[in-house]
Design a protein around this motif. Structure first.
Motif, PDB file in Angstrom:
ATOM      1  N   ILE A 168       3.842  19.060   7.108  1.00 56.69           N
ATOM      2  CA  ILE A 168       2.512  18.592   6.704  1.00 56.69           C
ATOM      3  C   ILE A 168       1.494  18.958   7.780  1.00 56.69           C
ATOM      4  O   ILE A 168       0.388  19.416   7.478  1.00 56.69           O
ATOM      5  CB  ILE A 168       2.536  17.069   6.468  1.00 56.69           C
ATOM      6  CG1 ILE A 168       3.365  16.759   5.221  1.00 56.69           C
ATOM      7  CG2 ILE A 168       1.134  16.506   6.326  1.00 56.69           C
ATOM      8  CD1 ILE A 168       3.697  15.291   5.051  1.00 56.69           C
ATOM      9  N   MET A 206       0.481  10.684   6.859  1.00 59.22           N
ATOM     10  CA  MET A 206       1.568  10.410   5.907  1.00 59.22           C
ATOM     11  C   MET A 206       1.290   9.139   5.115  1.00 59.22           C
ATOM     12  O   MET A 206       1.486   9.085   3.897  1.00 59.22           O
ATOM     13  CB  MET A 206       2.901  10.277   6.646  1.00 59.22           C
ATOM     14  CG  MET A 206       3.524  11.590   7.075  1.00 59.22           C
ATOM     15  SD  MET A 206       4.351  12.471   5.738  1.00 59.22           S
ATOM     16  CE  MET A 206       5.844  11.498   5.544  1.00 59.22           C
ATOM     17  N   LEU A 214      -1.479   9.843   2.599  1.00 53.76           N
ATOM     18  CA  LEU A 214      -0.990  10.614   1.457  1.00 53.76           C
ATOM     19  C   LEU A 214      -0.114   9.759   0.543  1.00 53.76           C
ATOM     20  O   LEU A 214      -0.144   9.917  -0.687  1.00 53.76           O
ATOM     21  CB  LEU A 214      -0.206  11.838   1.948  1.00 53.76           C
ATOM     22  CG  LEU A 214      -1.000  12.870   2.766  1.00 53.76           C
ATOM     23  CD1 LEU A 214      -0.093  13.996   3.233  1.00 53.76           C
ATOM     24  CD2 LEU A 214      -2.168  13.430   1.974  1.00 53.76           C
ATOM     25  N   ASP A 215       0.633   8.865   1.150  1.00 58.41           N
ATOM     26  CA  ASP A 215       1.461   7.953   0.361  1.00 58.41           C
ATOM     27  C   ASP A 215       0.585   7.075  -0.535  1.00 58.41           C
ATOM     28  O   ASP A 215       0.902   6.843  -1.707  1.00 58.41           O
ATOM     29  CB  ASP A 215       2.321   7.090   1.287  1.00 58.41           C
ATOM     30  CG  ASP A 215       3.178   6.088   0.524  1.00 58.41           C
ATOM     31  OD1 ASP A 215       4.038   6.516  -0.270  1.00 58.41           O
ATOM     32  OD2 ASP A 215       2.975   4.869   0.711  1.00 58.41           O
ATOM     33  N   MET A 254       1.451  10.698  -3.243  1.00 55.41           N
ATOM     34  CA  MET A 254       2.054  12.013  -3.027  1.00 55.41           C
ATOM     35  C   MET A 254       3.499  11.961  -2.528  1.00 55.41           C
ATOM     36  O   MET A 254       4.158  12.987  -2.424  1.00 55.41           O
ATOM     37  CB  MET A 254       1.210  12.814  -2.026  1.00 55.41           C
ATOM     38  CG  MET A 254      -0.192  13.075  -2.505  1.00 55.41           C
ATOM     39  SD  MET A 254      -1.102  14.116  -1.361  1.00 55.41           S
ATOM     40  CE  MET A 254      -2.780  13.772  -1.879  1.00 55.41           C
ATOM     41  N   SER A 255       4.012  10.785  -2.220  1.00 57.73           N
ATOM     42  CA  SER A 255       5.328  10.667  -1.599  1.00 57.73           C
ATOM     43  C   SER A 255       6.470  10.915  -2.579  1.00 57.73           C
ATOM     44  O   SER A 255       6.382  10.604  -3.771  1.00 57.73           O
ATOM     45  CB  SER A 255       5.496   9.286  -0.962  1.00 57.73           C
ATOM     46  OG  SER A 255       4.620   9.118   0.108  1.00 57.73           O
ATOM     47  N   ARG A 314       9.156  12.081   2.707  1.00 60.91           N
ATOM     48  CA  ARG A 314       8.667  13.410   2.353  1.00 60.91           C
ATOM     49  C   ARG A 314       7.479  13.300   1.403  1.00 60.91           C
ATOM     50  O   ARG A 314       7.304  12.292   0.725  1.00 60.91           O
ATOM     51  CB  ARG A 314       9.775  14.243   1.664  1.00 60.91           C
ATOM     52  CG  ARG A 314      11.013  14.525   2.521  1.00 60.91           C
ATOM     53  CD  ARG A 314      10.698  15.489   3.637  1.00 60.91           C
ATOM     54  NE  ARG A 314      11.879  15.887   4.385  1.00 60.91           N
ATOM     55  CZ  ARG A 314      12.320  15.291   5.485  1.00 60.91           C
ATOM     56  NH1 ARG A 314      11.661  14.230   5.964  1.00 60.91           N
ATOM     57  NH2 ARG A 314      13.385  15.735   6.124  1.00 60.91           N
ATOM     58  N   VAL A 315       6.679  14.350   1.363  1.00 59.52           N
ATOM     59  CA  VAL A 315       5.530  14.444   0.459  1.00 59.52           C
ATOM     60  C   VAL A 315       5.748  15.637  -0.468  1.00 59.52           C
ATOM     61  O   VAL A 315       6.243  16.692  -0.033  1.00 59.52           O
ATOM     62  CB  VAL A 315       4.219  14.609   1.266  1.00 59.52           C
ATOM     63  CG1 VAL A 315       3.091  15.139   0.399  1.00 59.52           C
ATOM     64  CG2 VAL A 315       3.821  13.287   1.905  1.00 59.52           C
ATOM     65  N   MET A 332       0.131  17.598  -2.680  1.00 59.28           N
ATOM     66  CA  MET A 332      -0.720  17.698  -1.501  1.00 59.28           C
ATOM     67  C   MET A 332      -1.589  18.942  -1.551  1.00 59.28           C
ATOM     68  O   MET A 332      -2.783  18.900  -1.207  1.00 59.28           O
ATOM     69  CB  MET A 332       0.128  17.705  -0.229  1.00 59.28           C
ATOM     70  CG  MET A 332      -0.693  17.573   1.048  1.00 59.28           C
ATOM     71  SD  MET A 332       0.258  17.803   2.565  1.00 59.28           S
ATOM     72  CE  MET A 332       0.379  19.592   2.596  1.00 59.28           C
TER      73      MET A 332
END
Length: 370
Positions: free
Chosen positions: A210, A227, A230-231, A235-236, A247-248, A253
């Motif tokens: 990322i 992270m 994004l979560d 996006m996770s 992880r994404v 993303m």
């Protein structure tokens, strides 16, 4: 849940079992290496949720310990081929010396272990916490895979927790076939997911990946912030083993980042990406710095497979990739790691034949730092 640690050294067996143990996964140190088939039967009788093995089971002067961890792992794997519900993860827990000097050479045993951990680092709280999270995820993930097999739902929708519509846009060409070819063997399916999805940049991205894709410095605190952000945007990854390896989804993303930047992220310099991301998130984000040129304005695209820092295609080399499939990112090494000789410490990484001539140019200074 219950796990077992097998080691020929009684003191290590007790000490490491205590370090591996956690509230949801007890580790029993009762088994020393006896005759392999007898040990197999004794372990299977206990219905383990996880088995941890030292690699050198033949160091101490015992009666029947004339074999190494790989041989025992092979016997255990074969014993559960036709009983998916009884399968369990097998991890390697050994000294750094044994892992680097013996296990790394014995490549026939590599696919037998789900993960490997170093005894000497388990005293470190952060390393131990990561180990605890991952081994518990392995135990739970095996149960999820076995359950899917039992229900006749061994498909990517179930394993990856994606609906059919989204699954159609994720580049996973060949993964469904690989899973099907696993013949409903729990540890085979687990190995495919761990090697080809969790352990490699591709459809999923880890923190270091990322950082590279967003052009940010691979700083633990700031990437943890990103992270979490994004979560919150959904996006996770939430499929099998997600609780052990955050992880994404790359496609989610990239779509978000392209809208934010107005163009694909890789078309902007690290400095430009960091500035726009800071404005959008409210975080004070530091851009990546090229390990070769020392500049922020490079087109960062990959995490170096050795130092894990963001690197750019023009200042990196392709590594030989035995497991390269269409949906995975090619492993690369930055020029800086090459010139510093860091590849020598990683015998599994070698420069691909297509780029090997460039190595000579780096050392002869035909290619110089900017």
């Amino acid at each position: 849940m219950i796990g077992f640690f097998v080691d020929d050294n009684a003191e290590d067996r007790i000490r490491i079992s205590r370090l591996l143990e956690q509230d949801d996964l007890k580790i029993d140190p009762q088994f020393e290496p006896i005759a392999p088939t007898d040990l197999r039967d004794a372990l299977l009788e206990k219905a383990p949720d996880l088995v941890a093995l030292d690699f050198r089971l033949d160091d101490e002067d015992l009666d029947d310990n004339n074999y190494k961890g790989g041989a025992l792992a092979q016997i255990l794997r074969e014993a559960v081929l036709e009983t998916p519900g009884q399968d369990f993860p097998i991890i390697l827990v050994s000294t750094e010396e044994n892992i680097k000097q013996i296990y790394s050479i014995d490549r026939t045993s590599h696919d037998l272990f789900d993960q490997k951990y170093m005894k000497g680092r388990l005293n470190d709280k952060l390393y131990r916490a990561t180990c605890h999270r991952e081994v518990l995820s392995l135990a739970n993930g095996y149960k999820a895979i076995a359950s899917a097999i039992g229900k006749g739902q061994l498909d990517l929708n179930t394993l990856l927790d994606l609906d059919t519509d989204e699954l159609e846009i994720v580049p996973l060409h060949g993964l469904a076939t690989d899973v099907k070819d696993g013949n409903s063997v729990t540890h085979v399916v687990a190995g495919i997911l761990l090697r080809q999805i969790i352990g490699r940049a591709g459809p999923l991205l880890a923190e270091k990946d990322i950082a590279a894709h967003l052009g940010l410095a691979n700083d633990g605190k700031q990437i943890a912030q990103v992270m979490e952000y994004l979560d919150q945007l959904g996006m996770s990854y939430t499929g099998v083993f997600a609780d052990g390896w955050p992880r994404v989804w790359r496609h989610r993303m990239d779509e978000w980042a392209s809208e934010l930047f107005g163009s694909p992220p890789s078309s902007l310099s690290g400095e430009e990406r960091a500035t726009k991301l800071s404005e959008a998130t409210g975080f004070d984000l530091k851009p990546a710095v090229s390990t070769w040129t020392g500049k922020h304005d490079e087109l960062f695209a990959f995490a170096c497979s050795v130092c894990e820092n963001p690197t750019e295609r023009r200042n990196s080399l392709a590594l030989y990739d035995k497991y390269l499939v269409p949906y995975l990112e090619r492993r690369r090494v930055c020029f800086d790691c090459v010139i510093r000789g860091r590849l020598a410490d990683l015998p599994n990484f070698t420069v691909d034949d297509s780029d090997v001539d460039i190595v000579d140019d780096i050392f002869s200074e035909k290619i110089k730092r900017a």
